[in-house]
Motif scaffolding. Structure first.
Motif, PDB file in Angstrom:
ATOM      1  N   VAL A  37      44.756  37.213  31.719  1.00 49.31           N
ATOM      2  CA  VAL A  37      44.474  35.982  32.463  1.00 49.31           C
ATOM      3  C   VAL A  37      44.458  36.266  33.954  1.00 49.31           C
ATOM      4  O   VAL A  37      43.594  35.769  34.693  1.00 49.31           O
ATOM      5  CB  VAL A  37      45.509  34.888  32.106  1.00 49.31           C
ATOM      6  CG1 VAL A  37      45.428  33.724  33.074  1.00 49.31           C
ATOM      7  CG2 VAL A  37      45.318  34.416  30.676  1.00 49.31           C
ATOM      8  N   SER A  38      45.365  37.095  34.417  1.00 51.84           N
ATOM      9  CA  SER A  38      45.435  37.441  35.833  1.00 51.84           C
ATOM     10  C   SER A  38      44.173  38.187  36.287  1.00 51.84           C
ATOM     11  O   SER A  38      43.606  37.872  37.339  1.00 51.84           O
ATOM     12  CB  SER A  38      46.675  38.295  36.088  1.00 51.84           C
ATOM     13  OG  SER A  38      46.684  38.768  37.402  1.00 51.84           O
ATOM     14  N   VAL A  39      43.729  39.142  35.507  1.00 52.77           N
ATOM     15  CA  VAL A  39      42.513  39.892  35.850  1.00 52.77           C
ATOM     16  C   VAL A  39      41.306  38.959  35.836  1.00 52.77           C
ATOM     17  O   VAL A  39      40.479  38.982  36.755  1.00 52.77           O
ATOM     18  CB  VAL A  39      42.313  41.082  34.889  1.00 52.77           C
ATOM     19  CG1 VAL A  39      40.933  41.700  35.064  1.00 52.77           C
ATOM     20  CG2 VAL A  39      43.386  42.133  35.115  1.00 52.77           C
ATOM     21  N   TYR A  40      41.205  38.136  34.809  1.00 52.19           N
ATOM     22  CA  TYR A  40      40.081  37.199  34.714  1.00 52.19           C
ATOM     23  C   TYR A  40      40.059  36.260  35.920  1.00 52.19           C
ATOM     24  O   TYR A  40      39.025  36.069  36.555  1.00 52.19           O
ATOM     25  CB  TYR A  40      40.166  36.399  33.414  1.00 52.19           C
ATOM     26  CG  TYR A  40      39.086  35.355  33.305  1.00 52.19           C
ATOM     27  CD1 TYR A  40      37.807  35.694  32.910  1.00 52.19           C
ATOM     28  CD2 TYR A  40      39.340  34.023  33.638  1.00 52.19           C
ATOM     29  CE1 TYR A  40      36.794  34.739  32.828  1.00 52.19           C
ATOM     30  CE2 TYR A  40      38.346  33.064  33.566  1.00 52.19           C
ATOM     31  CZ  TYR A  40      37.081  33.436  33.160  1.00 52.19           C
ATOM     32  OH  TYR A  40      36.083  32.484  33.086  1.00 52.19           O
ATOM     33  N   ASN A  41      41.221  35.687  36.248  1.00 56.12           N
ATOM     34  CA  ASN A  41      41.292  34.770  37.388  1.00 56.12           C
ATOM     35  C   ASN A  41      40.947  35.484  38.697  1.00 56.12           C
ATOM     36  O   ASN A  41      40.298  34.910  39.571  1.00 56.12           O
ATOM     37  CB  ASN A  41      42.671  34.122  37.479  1.00 56.12           C
ATOM     38  CG  ASN A  41      42.885  33.097  36.387  1.00 56.12           C
ATOM     39  OD1 ASN A  41      41.941  32.630  35.755  1.00 56.12           O
ATOM     40  ND2 ASN A  41      44.137  32.759  36.136  1.00 56.12           N
ATOM     41  N   GLY A  42      41.370  36.726  38.829  1.00 55.71           N
ATOM     42  CA  GLY A  42      41.018  37.503  40.016  1.00 55.71           C
ATOM     43  C   GLY A  42      39.516  37.709  40.135  1.00 55.71           C
ATOM     44  O   GLY A  42      38.946  37.600  41.229  1.00 55.71           O
ATOM     45  N   LEU A  43      38.867  37.974  39.018  1.00 61.68           N
ATOM     46  CA  LEU A  43      37.405  38.125  39.021  1.00 61.68           C
ATOM     47  C   LEU A  43      36.712  36.811  39.376  1.00 61.68           C
ATOM     48  O   LEU A  43      35.741  36.796  40.136  1.00 61.68           O
ATOM     49  CB  LEU A  43      36.921  38.642  37.660  1.00 61.68           C
ATOM     50  CG  LEU A  43      37.227  40.106  37.358  1.00 61.68           C
ATOM     51  CD1 LEU A  43      37.038  40.406  35.879  1.00 61.68           C
ATOM     52  CD2 LEU A  43      36.353  41.019  38.207  1.00 61.68           C
ATOM     53  N   VAL A  44      37.220  35.713  38.848  1.00 62.74           N
ATOM     54  CA  VAL A  44      36.648  34.402  39.153  1.00 62.74           C
ATOM     55  C   VAL A  44      36.794  34.090  40.642  1.00 62.74           C
ATOM     56  O   VAL A  44      35.853  33.613  41.284  1.00 62.74           O
ATOM     57  CB  VAL A  44      37.293  33.292  38.286  1.00 62.74           C
ATOM     58  CG1 VAL A  44      36.897  31.909  38.779  1.00 62.74           C
ATOM     59  CG2 VAL A  44      36.902  33.455  36.822  1.00 62.74           C
ATOM     60  N   VAL A  45      37.954  34.365  41.199  1.00 64.12           N
ATOM     61  CA  VAL A  45      38.190  34.118  42.627  1.00 64.12           C
ATOM     62  C   VAL A  45      37.196  34.920  43.465  1.00 64.12           C
ATOM     63  O   VAL A  45      36.582  34.396  44.394  1.00 64.12           O
ATOM     64  CB  VAL A  45      39.653  34.446  43.013  1.00 64.12           C
ATOM     65  CG1 VAL A  45      39.816  34.539  44.514  1.00 64.12           C
ATOM     66  CG2 VAL A  45      40.601  33.407  42.437  1.00 64.12           C
TER      67      VAL A  45
END
Length: 187
Positions: free
Chosen positions: A19-27
């Motif tokens: 979730v952290s990696v995904y959210n970082g990519l989205v940001v």
């Protein structure tokens, strides 16, 4: 029972990491989009200034209609450029070239250079050019961060799973790249 807790903790840690990696990519993707939007706002401001500038020059240099028409054509082409960043950059570089020829033309008309309206338009356009350069640097920095995250392991696994794609940099014109080269002094 302890083995079950360990497996459960590992699964939770992996899920939190994913979730952290995904959210970082989205940001990062959203920052790139925001940065591109900033570039578009400044380019629109530039497009809005050009007709006023051309009209002011037209009053003093009516027989220079070829140069004025080229500026307007380049402006219209730049406004119509849609799609890739490379296509937009190419049309913007053409527009910059025609604007340079317009300002070179004004050197022949001292009364135009002294015109307050022309001077204000020229100042605003120079200010806008500076803002476009700053927005382009901001955009390219965000693109670099996104592209790096997409390429690095293990975030590249999540990037491919969720279809994150690398973005194009807003490149300099060839002649601007040559201008960055070190000057060779020969005696």
């Amino acid at each position: 029972m302890n083995g079950l807790w360990i497996v459960l903790i590992v699964i939770i840690v992996c899920a939190v990491y994913a979730v952290s990696v995904y959210n970082g990519l989205v940001v990062l993707k959203n920052r790139v989009s925001e940065a591109w939007s900033d570039i578009e706002v400044q380019m629109k401001r530039r497009y809005d200034l050009i007709p006023n500038l051309v009209e002011t020059v037209k009053g003093y240099a009516a027989h220079e209609s070829g140069t004025l028409e080229k500026v307007i054509q380049a402006r219209n082409m730049a406004m119509a450029a849609q799609g890739s960043v490379a296509k937009t950059a190419e049309s913007e570089n053409i527009l910059t070239g025609t604007l340079k020829s317009l300002f070179a033309l004004t050197e022949n008309y001292p009364e135009l250079k002294a015109n307050a309206n022309f001077m204000e338009l020229q100042r605003e356009l120079r200010d806008t050019e500076d803002k476009i350069q700053a927005a382009r640097r901001f955009y390219n920095g965000n693109v670099l961060a996104l592209n790096t995250k997409i390429e690095l392991f293990p975030s590249n696994i999540f990037a491919s799973m969720f279809h994150f794609e690398k973005r194009e940099l807003f490149q300099l014109a060839e002649n601007e790249q040559e201008a960055r080269q070190a000057v060779q002094v020969k005696f």
